[in-house]
Design a protein around this motif. Structure first.
Motif, PDB file in Angstrom:
ATOM      1  N   ASP A  89       3.675  -3.360 -16.027  1.00 33.19           N
ATOM      2  CA  ASP A  89       3.880  -3.242 -14.686  1.00 33.19           C
ATOM      3  C   ASP A  89       3.858  -4.712 -13.950  1.00 33.19           C
ATOM      4  O   ASP A  89       2.887  -5.696 -14.155  1.00 33.19           O
ATOM      5  CB  ASP A  89       2.502  -2.479 -13.953  1.00 33.19           C
ATOM      6  N   SER A  90       4.816  -4.669 -13.040  1.00 33.36           N
ATOM      7  CA  SER A  90       4.945  -5.902 -12.415  1.00 33.36           C
ATOM      8  C   SER A  90       5.305  -5.450 -10.665  1.00 33.36           C
ATOM      9  O   SER A  90       5.739  -4.417 -10.681  1.00 33.36           O
ATOM     10  CB  SER A  90       5.828  -6.848 -12.920  1.00 33.36           C
ATOM     11  N   ASP A  91       5.094  -6.631  -9.847  1.00 34.28           N
ATOM     12  CA  ASP A  91       5.513  -6.440  -8.407  1.00 34.28           C
ATOM     13  C   ASP A  91       4.952  -5.103  -7.921  1.00 34.28           C
ATOM     14  O   ASP A  91       5.481  -4.590  -7.133  1.00 34.28           O
ATOM     15  CB  ASP A  91       7.108  -6.205  -8.296  1.00 34.28           C
ATOM     16  N   THR A 102      -0.861   5.409  -2.861  1.00 39.05           N
ATOM     17  CA  THR A 102       0.336   5.078  -3.621  1.00 39.05           C
ATOM     18  C   THR A 102       0.568   3.713  -4.291  1.00 39.05           C
ATOM     19  O   THR A 102       0.289   2.628  -3.718  1.00 39.05           O
ATOM     20  CB  THR A 102       1.823   5.216  -2.800  1.00 39.05           C
ATOM     21  N   VAL A 103       0.979   3.772  -5.336  1.00 34.64           N
ATOM     22  CA  VAL A 103       1.212   2.637  -6.352  1.00 34.64           C
ATOM     23  C   VAL A 103       2.681   2.287  -6.710  1.00 34.64           C
ATOM     24  O   VAL A 103       3.133   3.293  -7.557  1.00 34.64           O
ATOM     25  CB  VAL A 103       0.058   2.498  -7.617  1.00 34.64           C
ATOM     26  N   ARG A 104       3.262   1.418  -6.313  1.00 34.10           N
ATOM     27  CA  ARG A 104       4.695   1.331  -6.691  1.00 34.10           C
ATOM     28  C   ARG A 104       5.065  -0.227  -7.324  1.00 34.10           C
ATOM     29  O   ARG A 104       4.322  -1.124  -6.923  1.00 34.10           O
ATOM     30  CB  ARG A 104       5.689   1.595  -5.636  1.00 34.10           C
ATOM     31  N   GLY A 105       5.883  -0.320  -8.147  1.00 34.44           N
ATOM     32  CA  GLY A 105       6.176  -1.519  -8.699  1.00 34.44           C
ATOM     33  C   GLY A 105       7.305  -1.364  -9.839  1.00 34.44           C
ATOM     34  O   GLY A 105       8.157  -0.368  -9.809  1.00 34.44           O
ATOM     35  N   ASP A 109      12.628  -1.640 -16.658  1.00 39.16           N
ATOM     36  CA  ASP A 109      13.819  -1.702 -16.064  1.00 39.16           C
ATOM     37  C   ASP A 109      13.843  -0.429 -15.179  1.00 39.16           C
ATOM     38  O   ASP A 109      14.823  -0.119 -14.738  1.00 39.16           O
ATOM     39  CB  ASP A 109      14.951  -1.410 -16.833  1.00 39.16           C
ATOM     40  N   ALA A 110      12.769  -0.194 -14.654  1.00 38.90           N
ATOM     41  CA  ALA A 110      12.554   1.067 -13.651  1.00 38.90           C
ATOM     42  C   ALA A 110      11.585   0.622 -12.496  1.00 38.90           C
ATOM     43  O   ALA A 110      10.723  -0.211 -12.541  1.00 38.90           O
ATOM     44  CB  ALA A 110      12.173   2.422 -14.363  1.00 38.90           C
ATOM     45  N   ARG A 111      11.993   1.201 -11.356  1.00 38.54           N
ATOM     46  CA  ARG A 111      10.972   1.193 -10.263  1.00 38.54           C
ATOM     47  C   ARG A 111      10.128   2.371 -10.464  1.00 38.54           C
ATOM     48  O   ARG A 111      10.748   3.571 -10.584  1.00 38.54           O
ATOM     49  CB  ARG A 111      11.763   1.264  -8.828  1.00 38.54           C
ATOM     50  N   PHE A 112       8.646   2.281 -10.310  1.00 38.82           N
ATOM     51  CA  PHE A 112       7.851   3.454 -10.628  1.00 38.82           C
ATOM     52  C   PHE A 112       6.993   3.706  -9.298  1.00 38.82           C
ATOM     53  O   PHE A 112       6.787   2.857  -8.631  1.00 38.82           O
ATOM     54  CB  PHE A 112       6.929   3.348 -11.791  1.00 38.82           C
ATOM     55  N   LEU A 113       6.547   4.980  -9.220  1.00 38.50           N
ATOM     56  CA  LEU A 113       5.779   5.318  -8.227  1.00 38.50           C
ATOM     57  C   LEU A 113       4.745   6.183  -8.706  1.00 38.50           C
ATOM     58  O   LEU A 113       5.012   7.169  -9.308  1.00 38.50           O
ATOM     59  CB  LEU A 113       6.525   6.056  -7.126  1.00 38.50           C
TER      60      LEU A 113
END
Length: 294
Positions: A89-91, A102-105, A109-113
């Motif tokens: 996980d980054s960003d 909510t945790v997003r990052g 190569d994907a944006r996760f939520l």
């Protein structure tokens, strides 16, 4: 008179104590929610299937970058895939909404939520949604010129009947945003959008300011954007000031159907959209633009 003064002082102490307890609980809840996310990712890294399974809400859903949904049972069965997809996980950014975190990052190569919710027995992972990183600079569907067309679904009707007043209010707020995109009014649209708002999909990532700028250009050009018709929808309430809306859509301008997760927060006396993230369903056939059917 003395009794009145004493009573007022006692009331003031009681109110102050209540506010202190309320604020303390809010801080404690936020920390507990963040701790739950850290424990969740740590257990994934360790490959502890039993521990991760115990942290999944009974309504948990994992939707991967292909748009494939898995419920709690299927996620546990496919634990190896979940663990592999969740590394690095980054960003990472978190937002706390009382009974929703909510945790997003970014990872793989994907944006996760990730969404955690407070249940009676503690904080549980409610959903995980992954959207592929945009490969190019193609505009999102809503940014494209709309052309002729109506917006019955979703502006005026959707295949979903809210059961509570809270859900009715949230649906009404969302349909207002759709109406204000179809008949552009950037200023009014912005009143339904939280300051931390982000919209994430297969082609773009936009924040509130960027999205308002798009709405202003459309308003000046007189070209609205009919919303993508809803094929399924559900709203999950958590407390009285936060909710998660999940839906499936057929793109008005053509393309693959997609799944959408929206986070709603009651703030300043009105429901505001805090996050909207989509992922296209790769196994679904592409559909033609609505305008081509007319």
């Amino acid at each position: 008179m003395r009794r009145v003064v004493i009573a007022l002082l006692a009331l003031a102490v009681l109110v102050a104590g209540t506010l202190f307890i309320s604020r303390t609980r809010a801080v404690d809840d936020e920390q507990a929610a963040k701790d739950a996310d850290r424990t969740f990712t740590a257990n994934l890294d360790k490959g502890d299937q039993k521990a991760v399974g115990g942290m999944l809400d009974r309504r948990f859903t994992w939707t991967n970058t292909e748009g494939l949904p898995r419920n709690r049972r299927d996620t546990i069965k496919d634990f190896a895939a979940l663990a592999a997809a969740s590394k690095g996980d980054s960003d990472v950014q978190t937002h706390f909404y009382g009974r929703v975190l909510t945790v997003r990052g970014a990872h793989n190569d994907a944006r996760f939520l990730r969404v955690f919710v407070k249940r009676r027995h503690g904080w549980k992972a409610f959903l995980l949604l992954e959207t592929p990183m945009p490969a190019g600079g193609a505009p999102a569907s809503v940014e494209q010129a709309a052309g002729a067309g109506d917006c019955d679904n979703p502006c005026r009707s959707v295949p979903y009947t809210p059961k509570s007043q809270m859900d009715k209010d949230i649906l009404a707020a969302w349909q207002n945003t759709k109406m204000l995109e179809w008949k552009p009014d950037a200023a009014q649209w912005a009143t339904f959008i939280a300051d931390e708002f982000m919209i994430i999909n297969n082609t773009t990532i936009r924040n509130k300011d960027q999205r308002v700028a798009i709405a202003k250009r459309q308003q000046e050009a007189g070209t609205g954007a009919p919303g993508d018709p809803v094929t399924a929808m559900r709203i999950y309430d958590f407390g009285t000031n936060s909710a998660v809306m999940t839906s499936q859509h057929t793109p008005y301008r053509g393309g693959r159907p997609y799944t959408n997760v929206r986070i709603w927060v009651l703030r300043d006396g009105r429901w505001q959209l805090a996050l909207s993230q989509q992922v296209a369903i790769q196994s679904a056939a592409t559909v033609p633009a609505v305008a081509s059917k007319q």
